[in-house]
Design a protein around this motif. Structure first.
Motif, PDB file in Angstrom:
ATOM      1  N   HIS A 250      -6.097   1.649   8.451  1.00 23.94           N
ATOM      2  CA  HIS A 250      -7.279   1.094   7.788  1.00 23.94           C
ATOM      3  C   HIS A 250      -8.445   0.906   8.748  1.00 23.94           C
ATOM      4  O   HIS A 250      -9.601   1.028   8.348  1.00 23.94           O
ATOM      5  CB  HIS A 250      -6.915  -0.180   7.035  1.00 23.94           C
ATOM      6  CG  HIS A 250      -6.191   0.118   5.769  1.00 23.94           C
ATOM      7  ND1 HIS A 250      -4.854   0.482   5.758  1.00 23.94           N
ATOM      8  CD2 HIS A 250      -6.607   0.170   4.490  1.00 23.94           C
ATOM      9  CE1 HIS A 250      -4.491   0.724   4.522  1.00 23.94           C
ATOM     10  NE2 HIS A 250      -5.533   0.555   3.731  1.00 23.94           N
TER      11      HIS A 250
ATOM     12  N   TYR B  16      -9.900   4.270   8.839  1.00 27.61           N
ATOM     13  CA  TYR B  16     -10.500   4.595   7.540  1.00 27.61           C
ATOM     14  C   TYR B  16     -11.813   3.823   7.337  1.00 27.61           C
ATOM     15  O   TYR B  16     -12.819   4.386   6.920  1.00 27.61           O
ATOM     16  CB  TYR B  16      -9.501   4.266   6.421  1.00 27.61           C
ATOM     17  CG  TYR B  16      -9.994   4.618   5.044  1.00 27.61           C
ATOM     18  CD1 TYR B  16      -9.835   5.899   4.536  1.00 27.61           C
ATOM     19  CD2 TYR B  16     -10.613   3.665   4.236  1.00 27.61           C
ATOM     20  CE1 TYR B  16     -10.283   6.230   3.266  1.00 27.61           C
ATOM     21  CE2 TYR B  16     -11.065   3.989   2.965  1.00 27.61           C
ATOM     22  CZ  TYR B  16     -10.896   5.275   2.483  1.00 27.61           C
ATOM     23  OH  TYR B  16     -11.338   5.595   1.232  1.00 27.61           O
TER      24      TYR B  16
ATOM     25  N   TRP C   8      -0.593  -0.283   8.757  1.00 29.11           N
ATOM     26  CA  TRP C   8      -1.748  -0.616   7.919  1.00 29.11           C
ATOM     27  C   TRP C   8      -2.984  -0.837   8.785  1.00 29.11           C
ATOM     28  O   TRP C   8      -4.056  -0.312   8.493  1.00 29.11           O
ATOM     29  CB  TRP C   8      -1.457  -1.872   7.072  1.00 29.11           C
ATOM     30  CG  TRP C   8      -2.596  -2.222   6.173  1.00 29.11           C
ATOM     31  CD1 TRP C   8      -2.763  -1.817   4.882  1.00 29.11           C
ATOM     32  CD2 TRP C   8      -3.741  -3.031   6.491  1.00 29.11           C
ATOM     33  NE1 TRP C   8      -3.949  -2.313   4.383  1.00 29.11           N
ATOM     34  CE2 TRP C   8      -4.565  -3.063   5.357  1.00 29.11           C
ATOM     35  CE3 TRP C   8      -4.148  -3.724   7.622  1.00 29.11           C
ATOM     36  CZ2 TRP C   8      -5.766  -3.767   5.320  1.00 29.11           C
ATOM     37  CZ3 TRP C   8      -5.349  -4.414   7.589  1.00 29.11           C
ATOM     38  CH2 TRP C   8      -6.143  -4.437   6.449  1.00 29.11           C
TER      39      TRP C   8
ATOM     40  N   GLU D  88       0.824  -1.209   0.000  1.00 27.97           N
ATOM     41  CA  GLU D  88       0.000   0.000   0.000  1.00 27.97           C
ATOM     42  C   GLU D  88       0.861   1.264   0.000  1.00 27.97           C
ATOM     43  O   GLU D  88       0.371   2.349  -0.284  1.00 27.97           O
ATOM     44  CB  GLU D  88      -0.976  -0.012   1.173  1.00 27.97           C
ATOM     45  CG  GLU D  88      -1.996  -1.129   1.026  1.00 27.97           C
ATOM     46  CD  GLU D  88      -3.423  -0.686   1.171  1.00 27.97           C
ATOM     47  OE1 GLU D  88      -3.705   0.529   1.112  1.00 27.97           O
ATOM     48  OE2 GLU D  88      -4.267  -1.570   1.344  1.00 27.97           O
TER      49      GLU D  88
END
Length: 162
Positions: free
Chosen positions: A120, A123, A116, A106
């Motif tokens: 995430h 998000y 991550w 990513e």
């Protein structure tokens, strides 16, 4: 609507013998202008070759899952194309099975799995809550790997217009 991206797609197809009827999408990575530009730059630098999304969100929105061979025109926050990517791998796996290697594709932060997971989770969480879904280690993630197959190079008159 900005017509640069569809024109760019048409030009790419003609130049590369790709059917203009091929399905493709136009999108920006991220959910803010700053994030879209940051991620677009990572794609161009070759650091971002992967992306992930929530499997259940595809179902809730009645959207088809990505497939190997899919094309996308990536745009920046101003809706100007930066390039075309093509999906080379699609994995559907639980959150807990995302690996360091996948997280690194990513291209964000320190490329670690921990980075991550934190990024995430923050998000995805609002989207999951909006649909009344739980986000946990069993949550299915759609992980795509892609390659940049073309860089957008504006014509000289377009550059002078900015």
């Amino acid at each position: 609507m900005n017509l640069e991206a569809p024109k760019y797609w048409e030009s790419f197809c003609l130049k590369n013998g790709v059917s203009q009827a091929s399905l493709y999408e136009i999108f920006a990575f991220g959910n803010t202008k700053e994030h879209a530009d940051e991620l677009a730059d990572l794609v161009l630098e070759g650091k971002k070759t992967g992306t992930s999304s929530g499997y259940e969100l595809y179902q809730m929105d009645n959207e088809p899952l990505p497939k190997v061979g899919d094309y996308s025109v990536v745009v920046n926050s101003s809706k100007v194309p930066i390039g075309i990517i093509q999906t080379v791998e699609v994995l559907i796996l639980p959150w807990k099975e995302i690996t360091e290697e996948l997280a690194a594709t990513e291209g964000e932060g320190d490329l670690s799995l921990m980075y991550w997971q934190k990024g995430h989770y923050n998000y995805f969480k609002p989207y999951y809550e909006e649909h009344g879904l739980l986000l946990n280690e069993e949550t299915k993630i759609v992980f795509e790997r892609f390659q940049l197959v073309d860089r957008y190079l504006p014509k000289k008159e377009e550059i002078n217009a900015y």
